[in-house]
Design a protein around this motif. Structure first.
Motif, PDB file in Angstrom:
ATOM      1  N   VAL A  60     -21.857   2.445  12.324  1.00 20.75           N
ATOM      2  CA  VAL A  60     -22.976   3.377  12.325  1.00 20.75           C
ATOM      3  C   VAL A  60     -22.744   4.352  11.181  1.00 20.75           C
ATOM      4  N   LEU A  61     -23.731   4.489  10.315  1.00 20.26           N
ATOM      5  CA  LEU A  61     -23.586   5.330   9.135  1.00 20.26           C
ATOM      6  C   LEU A  61     -24.161   6.726   9.335  1.00 20.26           C
ATOM      7  N   GLY A  62     -24.956   6.940  10.335  1.00 21.32           N
ATOM      8  CA  GLY A  62     -25.538   8.266  10.549  1.00 21.32           C
ATOM      9  C   GLY A  62     -26.559   8.585   9.475  1.00 21.32           C
ATOM     10  N   ASN A  63     -26.511   9.815   8.942  1.00 20.97           N
ATOM     11  CA  ASN A  63     -27.492  10.174   7.916  1.00 20.97           C
ATOM     12  C   ASN A  63     -26.940  10.043   6.501  1.00 20.97           C
ATOM     13  N   ALA A  64     -25.732   9.521   6.349  1.00 18.34           N
ATOM     14  CA  ALA A  64     -25.122   9.173   5.058  1.00 18.34           C
ATOM     15  C   ALA A  64     -24.941  10.363   4.125  1.00 18.34           C
ATOM     16  N   SER A  65     -24.720  11.551   4.686  1.00 17.91           N
ATOM     17  CA  SER A  65     -24.558  12.725   3.823  1.00 17.91           C
ATOM     18  C   SER A  65     -23.096  13.016   3.492  1.00 17.91           C
ATOM     19  N   ASN A  66     -22.171  12.529   4.274  1.00 19.06           N
ATOM     20  CA  ASN A  66     -20.752  12.822   4.040  1.00 19.06           C
ATOM     21  C   ASN A  66     -19.950  11.545   3.816  1.00 19.06           C
ATOM     22  N   ILE A  67     -20.485  10.671   2.978  1.00 17.13           N
ATOM     23  CA  ILE A  67     -19.803   9.403   2.724  1.00 17.13           C
ATOM     24  C   ILE A  67     -20.048   8.982   1.281  1.00 17.13           C
ATOM     25  N   ILE A  68     -19.048   8.348   0.717  1.00 16.18           N
ATOM     26  CA  ILE A  68     -19.199   7.715  -0.589  1.00 16.18           C
ATOM     27  C   ILE A  68     -18.935   6.232  -0.368  1.00 16.18           C
ATOM     28  N   VAL A  69     -19.906   5.417  -0.683  1.00 16.51           N
ATOM     29  CA  VAL A  69     -19.794   3.973  -0.497  1.00 16.51           C
ATOM     30  C   VAL A  69     -19.317   3.358  -1.805  1.00 16.51           C
ATOM     31  N   ARG A  70     -18.308   2.518  -1.709  1.00 13.64           N
ATOM     32  CA  ARG A  70     -17.782   1.884  -2.920  1.00 13.64           C
ATOM     33  C   ARG A  70     -18.822   0.947  -3.528  1.00 13.64           C
ATOM     34  N   ASP A  71     -18.673   0.655  -4.795  1.00  6.20           N
ATOM     35  CA  ASP A  71     -19.626  -0.210  -5.492  1.00  6.20           C
ATOM     36  C   ASP A  71     -19.711  -1.596  -4.871  1.00  6.20           C
ATOM     37  N   GLY A  72     -18.615  -2.038  -4.237  1.00 11.06           N
ATOM     38  CA  GLY A  72     -18.598  -3.352  -3.596  1.00 11.06           C
ATOM     39  C   GLY A  72     -19.401  -3.399  -2.310  1.00 11.06           C
ATOM     40  N   GLY A  73     -19.845  -2.245  -1.825  1.00 12.85           N
ATOM     41  CA  GLY A  73     -20.680  -2.195  -0.632  1.00 12.85           C
ATOM     42  C   GLY A  73     -19.896  -2.275   0.660  1.00 12.85           C
ATOM     43  N   ILE A  74     -20.612  -2.582   1.732  1.00 15.67           N
ATOM     44  CA  ILE A  74     -20.038  -2.664   3.073  1.00 15.67           C
ATOM     45  C   ILE A  74     -20.396  -4.016   3.663  1.00 15.67           C
ATOM     46  N   ARG A  75     -19.383  -4.720   4.141  1.00 16.07           N
ATOM     47  CA  ARG A  75     -19.595  -6.028   4.758  1.00 16.07           C
ATOM     48  C   ARG A  75     -20.088  -5.849   6.186  1.00 16.07           C
ATOM     49  N   GLY A  76     -20.961  -6.735   6.605  1.00 16.48           N
ATOM     50  CA  GLY A  76     -21.466  -6.726   7.969  1.00 16.48           C
ATOM     51  C   GLY A  76     -22.693  -5.848   8.117  1.00 16.48           C
ATOM     52  N   PHE A  77     -22.936  -5.416   9.366  1.00 17.28           N
ATOM     53  CA  PHE A  77     -24.091  -4.576   9.681  1.00 17.28           C
ATOM     54  C   PHE A  77     -23.766  -3.110   9.441  1.00 17.28           C
ATOM     55  N   VAL A  78     -24.672  -2.425   8.790  1.00 18.03           N
ATOM     56  CA  VAL A  78     -24.646  -0.968   8.703  1.00 18.03           C
ATOM     57  C   VAL A  78     -25.867  -0.504   9.490  1.00 18.03           C
ATOM     58  N   ILE A  79     -25.631   0.369  10.454  1.00 18.25           N
ATOM     59  CA  ILE A  79     -26.706   0.839  11.327  1.00 18.25           C
ATOM     60  C   ILE A  79     -27.004   2.288  10.982  1.00 18.25           C
ATOM     61  N   MET A  80     -28.273   2.551  10.682  1.00 19.27           N
ATOM     62  CA  MET A  80     -28.716   3.911  10.365  1.00 19.27           C
ATOM     63  C   MET A  80     -29.898   4.265  11.256  1.00 19.27           C
TER      64      MET A  80
END
Length: 82
Positions: A60-80
């Motif tokens: 679960v990513l929430g509102n994505a305000s306190n995260i830096i996602v790497r250029d390679g992305g995230i594997r699997g499901f990201v829930i927002m």
């Protein structure tokens, strides 16, 4: 796997290979394999149960305000949530 997800989770807002930079506060980050926007608890439950049954990681990513996602992305499901 995409066709299976489309079939099993029909009607849900799921985006494939979606760049997360569109959603993060910092406007950086690679793609999520599967980006899901459940509208209620039932949809959230369907996503998590499906992911677990297929051994697909999820987070679960929430509102994505306190995260830096790497250029390679995230594997699997990201829930927002909207």
């Amino acid at each position: 796997m995409i066709k299976t997800i489309q079939k099993e989770l029909e009607g849900l807002d799921i985006r494939f290979d979606e760049p997360l930079k569109k959603y993060t506060y910092t406007k950086v980050g690679g793609p999520a394999d599967y980006l899901a926007f459940p509208r209620n608890r039932l949809e959230l439950s369907r996503i998590v149960k499906f992911a677990n049954s297929q051994n697909i990681p999820w987070m679960v990513l929430g509102n994505a305000s306190n995260i830096i996602v790497r250029d390679g992305g995230i594997r699997g499901f990201v829930i927002m949530f909207d």
